[in-house]
Design a protein around this motif. Structure first.
Motif, PDB file in Angstrom:
ATOM      1  N   ARG A  63      34.685  39.431  37.285  1.00  0.00           N
ATOM      2  CA  ARG A  63      35.133  38.041  37.412  1.00  0.00           C
ATOM      3  C   ARG A  63      34.904  37.349  36.082  1.00  0.00           C
ATOM      4  O   ARG A  63      33.809  37.350  35.527  1.00  0.00           O
ATOM      5  CB  ARG A  63      34.355  37.317  38.508  1.00  0.00           C
ATOM      6  N   ILE A  64      35.960  36.754  35.567  1.00  0.00           N
ATOM      7  CA  ILE A  64      35.903  35.980  34.330  1.00  0.00           C
ATOM      8  C   ILE A  64      36.537  34.631  34.653  1.00  0.00           C
ATOM      9  O   ILE A  64      37.754  34.491  34.625  1.00  0.00           O
ATOM     10  CB  ILE A  64      36.640  36.688  33.178  1.00  0.00           C
ATOM     11  N   GLY A  65      35.711  33.678  35.014  1.00  0.00           N
ATOM     12  CA  GLY A  65      36.220  32.372  35.442  1.00  0.00           C
ATOM     13  C   GLY A  65      37.078  32.521  36.683  1.00  0.00           C
ATOM     14  O   GLY A  65      36.660  33.108  37.674  1.00  0.00           O
ATOM     15  N   SER A  66      38.313  32.028  36.629  1.00  0.00           N
ATOM     16  CA  SER A  66      39.207  32.137  37.782  1.00  0.00           C
ATOM     17  C   SER A  66      40.037  33.415  37.744  1.00  0.00           C
ATOM     18  O   SER A  66      40.888  33.627  38.597  1.00  0.00           O
ATOM     19  CB  SER A  66      40.143  30.926  37.836  1.00  0.00           C
ATOM     20  N   TYR A  67      39.778  34.279  36.763  1.00  0.00           N
ATOM     21  CA  TYR A  67      40.525  35.527  36.631  1.00  0.00           C
ATOM     22  C   TYR A  67      39.708  36.699  37.154  1.00  0.00           C
ATOM     23  O   TYR A  67      38.481  36.670  37.171  1.00  0.00           O
ATOM     24  CB  TYR A  67      40.882  35.792  35.165  1.00  0.00           C
ATOM     25  N   ARG A  68      40.437  37.740  37.570  1.00  0.00           N
ATOM     26  CA  ARG A  68      39.808  38.988  37.988  1.00  0.00           C
ATOM     27  C   ARG A  68      40.452  40.112  37.198  1.00  0.00           C
ATOM     28  O   ARG A  68      41.676  40.150  37.057  1.00  0.00           O
ATOM     29  CB  ARG A  68      40.029  39.258  39.487  1.00  0.00           C
ATOM     30  N   VAL A  69      39.630  41.015  36.689  1.00  0.00           N
ATOM     31  CA  VAL A  69      40.105  42.193  35.979  1.00  0.00           C
ATOM     32  C   VAL A  69      39.677  43.400  36.796  1.00  0.00           C
ATOM     33  O   VAL A  69      38.494  43.571  37.081  1.00  0.00           O
ATOM     34  CB  VAL A  69      39.512  42.257  34.552  1.00  0.00           C
ATOM     35  N   VAL A  70      40.634  44.217  37.220  1.00  0.00           N
ATOM     36  CA  VAL A  70      40.349  45.393  38.034  1.00  0.00           C
ATOM     37  C   VAL A  70      40.406  46.611  37.126  1.00  0.00           C
ATOM     38  O   VAL A  70      41.352  46.777  36.356  1.00  0.00           O
ATOM     39  CB  VAL A  70      41.366  45.524  39.185  1.00  0.00           C
ATOM     40  N   TYR A  71      39.391  47.483  37.233  1.00  0.00           N
ATOM     41  CA  TYR A  71      39.345  48.645  36.361  1.00  0.00           C
ATOM     42  C   TYR A  71      38.720  49.827  37.081  1.00  0.00           C
ATOM     43  O   TYR A  71      38.156  49.707  38.167  1.00  0.00           O
ATOM     44  CB  TYR A  71      38.565  48.339  35.076  1.00  0.00           C
ATOM     45  N   THR A  72      38.831  50.994  36.457  1.00  0.00           N
ATOM     46  CA  THR A  72      38.198  52.208  36.949  1.00  0.00           C
ATOM     47  C   THR A  72      37.591  52.952  35.767  1.00  0.00           C
ATOM     48  O   THR A  72      37.974  52.715  34.622  1.00  0.00           O
ATOM     49  CB  THR A  72      39.203  53.096  37.715  1.00  0.00           C
ATOM     50  N   MET A  77      30.454  61.209  30.886  1.00  0.00           N
ATOM     51  CA  MET A  77      29.785  60.688  29.698  1.00  0.00           C
ATOM     52  C   MET A  77      30.725  60.004  28.721  1.00  0.00           C
ATOM     53  O   MET A  77      30.380  58.997  28.154  1.00  0.00           O
ATOM     54  CB  MET A  77      29.023  61.810  28.981  1.00  0.00           C
ATOM     55  N   ILE A  78      31.892  60.581  28.495  1.00  0.00           N
ATOM     56  CA  ILE A  78      32.874  59.873  27.683  1.00  0.00           C
ATOM     57  C   ILE A  78      33.579  58.945  28.655  1.00  0.00           C
ATOM     58  O   ILE A  78      34.416  59.360  29.437  1.00  0.00           O
ATOM     59  CB  ILE A  78      33.885  60.827  27.009  1.00  0.00           C
ATOM     60  N   VAL A  79      33.208  57.723  28.628  1.00  0.00           N
ATOM     61  CA  VAL A  79      33.700  56.773  29.620  1.00  0.00           C
ATOM     62  C   VAL A  79      35.019  56.201  29.130  1.00  0.00           C
ATOM     63  O   VAL A  79      35.080  55.591  28.075  1.00  0.00           O
ATOM     64  CB  VAL A  79      32.673  55.651  29.855  1.00  0.00           C
ATOM     65  N   VAL A  80      36.050  56.444  29.885  1.00  0.00           N
ATOM     66  CA  VAL A  80      37.355  55.873  29.582  1.00  0.00           C
ATOM     67  C   VAL A  80      37.618  54.820  30.638  1.00  0.00           C
ATOM     68  O   VAL A  80      37.637  55.114  31.830  1.00  0.00           O
ATOM     69  CB  VAL A  80      38.468  56.942  29.613  1.00  0.00           C
ATOM     70  N   ILE A  81      37.796  53.609  30.220  1.00  0.00           N
ATOM     71  CA  ILE A  81      37.996  52.507  31.149  1.00  0.00           C
ATOM     72  C   ILE A  81      39.470  52.136  31.110  1.00  0.00           C
ATOM     73  O   ILE A  81      40.000  51.794  30.067  1.00  0.00           O
ATOM     74  CB  ILE A  81      37.123  51.310  30.764  1.00  0.00           C
ATOM     75  N   ILE A  82      40.103  52.251  32.243  1.00  0.00           N
ATOM     76  CA  ILE A  82      41.511  51.905  32.338  1.00  0.00           C
ATOM     77  C   ILE A  82      41.602  50.622  33.139  1.00  0.00           C
ATOM     78  O   ILE A  82      41.260  50.589  34.314  1.00  0.00           O
ATOM     79  CB  ILE A  82      42.312  53.019  33.025  1.00  0.00           C
ATOM     80  N   MET A  83      42.034  49.573  32.489  1.00  0.00           N
ATOM     81  CA  MET A  83      42.155  48.316  33.180  1.00  0.00           C
ATOM     82  C   MET A  83      43.479  48.304  33.898  1.00  0.00           C
ATOM     83  O   MET A  83      44.525  48.515  33.302  1.00  0.00           O
ATOM     84  CB  MET A  83      42.070  47.145  32.229  1.00  0.00           C
ATOM     85  N   LEU A  84      43.443  48.130  35.191  1.00  0.00           N
ATOM     86  CA  LEU A  84      44.628  48.253  36.015  1.00  0.00           C
ATOM     87  C   LEU A  84      45.384  46.950  36.185  1.00  0.00           C
ATOM     88  O   LEU A  84      46.580  46.891  36.039  1.00  0.00           O
ATOM     89  CB  LEU A  84      44.225  48.786  37.391  1.00  0.00           C
ATOM     90  N   ILE A  85      44.671  45.902  36.544  1.00  0.00           N
ATOM     91  CA  ILE A  85      45.311  44.629  36.866  1.00  0.00           C
ATOM     92  C   ILE A  85      44.453  43.505  36.302  1.00  0.00           C
ATOM     93  O   ILE A  85      43.238  43.579  36.337  1.00  0.00           O
ATOM     94  CB  ILE A  85      45.409  44.432  38.397  1.00  0.00           C
ATOM     95  N   ALA A  86      45.103  42.485  35.819  1.00  0.00           N
ATOM     96  CA  ALA A  86      44.395  41.271  35.413  1.00  0.00           C
ATOM     97  C   ALA A  86      45.246  40.092  35.858  1.00  0.00           C
ATOM     98  O   ALA A  86      46.467  40.155  35.814  1.00  0.00           O
ATOM     99  CB  ALA A  86      44.191  41.234  33.905  1.00  0.00           C
ATOM    100  N   GLY A  87      44.599  39.052  36.283  1.00  0.00           N
ATOM    101  CA  GLY A  87      45.340  37.865  36.686  1.00  0.00           C
ATOM    102  C   GLY A  87      44.476  36.903  37.452  1.00  0.00           C
ATOM    103  O   GLY A  87      43.268  37.085  37.570  1.00  0.00           O
ATOM    104  N   ASN A  88      45.113  35.864  37.975  1.00  0.00           N
ATOM    105  CA  ASN A  88      44.393  34.901  38.785  1.00  0.00           C
ATOM    106  C   ASN A  88      43.910  35.559  40.071  1.00  0.00           C
ATOM    107  O   ASN A  88      44.500  36.511  40.560  1.00  0.00           O
ATOM    108  CB  ASN A  88      45.291  33.708  39.124  1.00  0.00           C
ATOM    109  N   ARG A  89      42.860  35.039  40.618  1.00  0.00           N
ATOM    110  CA  ARG A  89      42.180  35.636  41.768  1.00  0.00           C
ATOM    111  C   ARG A  89      43.129  36.017  42.899  1.00  0.00           C
ATOM    112  O   ARG A  89      43.158  37.153  43.348  1.00  0.00           O
ATOM    113  CB  ARG A  89      41.113  34.671  42.278  1.00  0.00           C
ATOM    114  N   GLY A  90      43.933  35.099  43.381  1.00  0.00           N
ATOM    115  CA  GLY A  90      44.818  35.378  44.497  1.00  0.00           C
ATOM    116  C   GLY A  90      45.848  36.449  44.180  1.00  0.00           C
ATOM    117  O   GLY A  90      46.138  37.320  44.993  1.00  0.00           O
ATOM    118  N   ASP A  91      46.398  36.409  42.972  1.00  0.00           N
ATOM    119  CA  ASP A  91      47.423  37.374  42.576  1.00  0.00           C
ATOM    120  C   ASP A  91      46.867  38.785  42.491  1.00  0.00           C
ATOM    121  O   ASP A  91      47.512  39.739  42.908  1.00  0.00           O
ATOM    122  CB  ASP A  91      48.022  36.993  41.220  1.00  0.00           C
ATOM    123  N   VAL A  92      45.687  38.936  41.954  1.00  0.00           N
ATOM    124  CA  VAL A  92      45.104  40.256  41.761  1.00  0.00           C
ATOM    125  C   VAL A  92      44.860  40.947  43.091  1.00  0.00           C
ATOM    126  O   VAL A  92      45.201  42.117  43.269  1.00  0.00           O
ATOM    127  CB  VAL A  92      43.787  40.171  40.947  1.00  0.00           C
TER     128      VAL A  92
END
Length: 100
Positions: A63-72, A77-92
């Protein structure tokens, strides 16, 4: 007290997430700072992250303010972070229902 293990990681964005973050650089900066805190600092609890319930895969949201960033996280050990969705809370949360 010993510090946390320093991990190497890469952040990869989906096309839609990258487009959103190009329009919201402040969210991108905060997201990348939060990921760095989660992986490398002694007190990652300051980051508002939760596992998303009801999905087969391990999806998390920051949670970043009113935004949500979804990731996996992939590959141990080699952590690869793939951000899937970002947007306003309701939209995500509406878009997340389409994820496997």
């Amino acid at each position: 007290m010993a510090g946390r293990l320093q991990l190497n990681y890469d952040i990869h964005y989906t096309k839609a997430a990258d487009k959103f973050l190009r329009e919201h650089e402040d969210v991108r900066t905060q997201y990348e700072d939060d990921i760095r805190s989660l992986l490398t600092e002694d007190h990652p609890e300051k980051v508002d992250v939760k596992r998303i319930k009801g999905k087969k895969n391990d999806y998390y949201r920051i949670r970043i303010g009113s935004y949500r960033v979804v990731y996996t996280i992939i590959n141990g050990m080699i952590v690869v972070i793939i951000m899937l969705i970002a947007g306003n809370r309701g939209d995500v949360y509406k878009k997340i229902s389409g994820l496997k």
